[in-house]
Design an enzyme around this catalytic site. Sequence first.
Site, PDB file in Angstrom:
ATOM      1  N   ASN A 110      97.052  39.300  55.967  1.00  0.00           N
ATOM      2  CA  ASN A 110      98.495  39.181  55.855  1.00  0.00           C
ATOM      3  C   ASN A 110      99.073  39.980  54.692  1.00  0.00           C
ATOM      4  O   ASN A 110     100.157  40.560  54.800  1.00  0.00           O
ATOM      5  CB  ASN A 110      98.881  37.705  55.713  1.00  0.00           C
ATOM      6  CG  ASN A 110     100.276  37.426  56.228  1.00  0.00           C
ATOM      7  OD1 ASN A 110     100.853  38.225  56.962  1.00  0.00           O
ATOM      8  ND2 ASN A 110     100.830  36.284  55.848  1.00  0.00           N
TER       9      ASN A 110
ATOM     10  N   LYS B 138      85.987  41.123  58.627  1.00  0.00           N
ATOM     11  CA  LYS B 138      85.801  39.827  57.997  1.00  0.00           C
ATOM     12  C   LYS B 138      84.462  39.187  58.354  1.00  0.00           C
ATOM     13  O   LYS B 138      84.244  38.000  58.105  1.00  0.00           O
ATOM     14  CB  LYS B 138      86.962  38.913  58.368  1.00  0.00           C
ATOM     15  CG  LYS B 138      88.316  39.485  57.909  1.00  0.00           C
ATOM     16  CD  LYS B 138      89.490  38.629  58.301  1.00  0.00           C
ATOM     17  CE  LYS B 138      90.793  39.276  57.857  1.00  0.00           C
ATOM     18  NZ  LYS B 138      91.974  38.435  58.152  1.00  0.00           N
TER      19      LYS B 138
ATOM     20  N   ARG C 105      83.446  44.385  69.489  1.00  0.00           N
ATOM     21  CA  ARG C 105      84.710  43.661  69.633  1.00  0.00           C
ATOM     22  C   ARG C 105      85.677  43.951  68.488  1.00  0.00           C
ATOM     23  O   ARG C 105      86.839  43.557  68.541  1.00  0.00           O
ATOM     24  CB  ARG C 105      84.458  42.144  69.685  1.00  0.00           C
ATOM     25  CG  ARG C 105      83.550  41.702  70.822  1.00  0.00           C
ATOM     26  CD  ARG C 105      83.692  40.205  71.070  1.00  0.00           C
ATOM     27  NE  ARG C 105      83.333  39.397  69.916  1.00  0.00           N
ATOM     28  CZ  ARG C 105      82.133  38.860  69.720  1.00  0.00           C
ATOM     29  NH1 ARG C 105      81.147  39.081  70.594  1.00  0.00           N
ATOM     30  NH2 ARG C 105      81.895  38.112  68.658  1.00  0.00           N
TER      31      ARG C 105
ATOM     32  N   PRO D 154      89.977  34.887  53.701  1.00  0.00           N
ATOM     33  CA  PRO D 154      89.715  36.056  52.863  1.00  0.00           C
ATOM     34  C   PRO D 154      89.915  37.354  53.642  1.00  0.00           C
ATOM     35  O   PRO D 154      89.556  37.449  54.815  1.00  0.00           O
ATOM     36  CB  PRO D 154      88.243  35.883  52.463  1.00  0.00           C
ATOM     37  CG  PRO D 154      87.981  34.422  52.610  1.00  0.00           C
ATOM     38  CD  PRO D 154      88.828  33.971  53.752  1.00  0.00           C
ATOM     39  N   GLU D 155      90.508  38.345  52.988  1.00  0.00           N
ATOM     40  CA  GLU D 155      90.689  39.644  53.636  1.00  0.00           C
ATOM     41  C   GLU D 155      89.411  40.466  53.473  1.00  0.00           C
ATOM     42  O   GLU D 155      88.479  40.087  52.768  1.00  0.00           O
ATOM     43  CB  GLU D 155      91.917  40.348  53.059  1.00  0.00           C
ATOM     44  CG  GLU D 155      93.172  39.490  53.225  1.00  0.00           C
ATOM     45  CD  GLU D 155      94.468  40.272  53.307  1.00  0.00           C
ATOM     46  OE1 GLU D 155      94.437  41.474  53.622  1.00  0.00           O
ATOM     47  OE2 GLU D 155      95.533  39.673  53.077  1.00  0.00           O
TER      48      GLU D 155
ATOM     49  N   ARG E 255     102.084  33.293  61.441  1.00  0.00           N
ATOM     50  CA  ARG E 255     101.871  33.796  60.084  1.00  0.00           C
ATOM     51  C   ARG E 255     103.191  34.264  59.497  1.00  0.00           C
ATOM     52  O   ARG E 255     104.063  34.780  60.211  1.00  0.00           O
ATOM     53  CB  ARG E 255     100.868  34.965  60.076  1.00  0.00           C
ATOM     54  CG  ARG E 255      99.510  34.638  60.662  1.00  0.00           C
ATOM     55  CD  ARG E 255      98.776  33.560  59.879  1.00  0.00           C
ATOM     56  NE  ARG E 255      98.517  33.972  58.503  1.00  0.00           N
ATOM     57  CZ  ARG E 255      97.463  34.681  58.129  1.00  0.00           C
ATOM     58  NH1 ARG E 255      96.562  35.066  59.029  1.00  0.00           N
ATOM     59  NH2 ARG E 255      97.279  34.998  56.871  1.00  0.00           N
TER      60      ARG E 255
END
Length: 336
Positions: free
Chosen positions: A232, A52, A191, A2-3, A325
């Site tokens: 993506n 995310k 991070r 999931p984005e 990807r």
Amino acid sequence: MPEGHTIHRLAAALTELYGGQALRVSSPQGRFAAGAALLDGQVLLEAQAHGKHLFTAFAPRADVPVGDGSVAWLRIHLGLYGSWTFDGDSRFTAPHAIGAPRRRVGERGEHALRGGGGSALAGLAGGAEDADGGAGHGGGASGARPGAWVPPEPRGAVRLRLLGEHGVADLTGPNACEVLDAEGVAAVRRRLGPDPLRADGEREAFVASAKARRKAIGELLMDQSVLAGAGNIYRAETLFRCGISPFRAGNRVSRERLRAVWDDLVPLMEYGVATGFITTVDLDDVPSPLPEDDPEAARWYVYHRTGRPCLRCGTPIAEREVSGRRLFWCPACQRA
């Protein structure tokens, strides 16, 4: 995976569904038993997303400030296989599911509970009740009236269950599920790059990070330490919309164009939060009539449109595998 807009939708849903409630927290699978025991009986204060990652704050009382040292934070990263499923009575408004698996490419992976009164997420609507006024399928026990709802038995390997008065949320297959203190949350967030959907997301931090690197911009937009939340689809679409080659090194993209990428992502991702869909094609560019063999042309410029004509110049959309990807772009519109 999931984005970022999906995780922000999830955070909003959990806050609306459970905010201010003391929850029963368990781990039917058993792999999160110790963490669940720490949270069981605690009040869910709020849920928030960064990229995310989902962070949900729990405290002994509803009046505890989120910044208080007694707050325990549940961190969840769905990864490729994580998913939330929901069930509840007619007062529990929720999507049926958020997260993997997707049934079709680009699907939002969620639909409203028929027995619920709509959804905690904009863009979803609940179904009608059955003829005798009871909740329909999906609203708890089949044919049961709202007051008779009982939590369903866990299905599959449920890592975490959140149970409130009117509904339940089950988590399966997450990449990460842990309890952190405030410093632990801060360490995770350090991070991560800035998130275009957060009020504290800093555009110039993204610009400086991308500008300092020689890696291709198409790879940098997927690097969560550079930009948190884009996946993506957003990567491919915003580079097309900004006319940037995905193979151009970050340090060779001007600051002005990097700012344009950020400024383009903000409204695109906000639309995703509001509706659950990723839609990037401007109305003026949608073909009319829409080709029967190219339904994505109404939603995306390049993503999953390999070999189809570019909506702006007619050049066939190209595809290449980059870092495992699939990357899509228009060779003519994205030369620079």
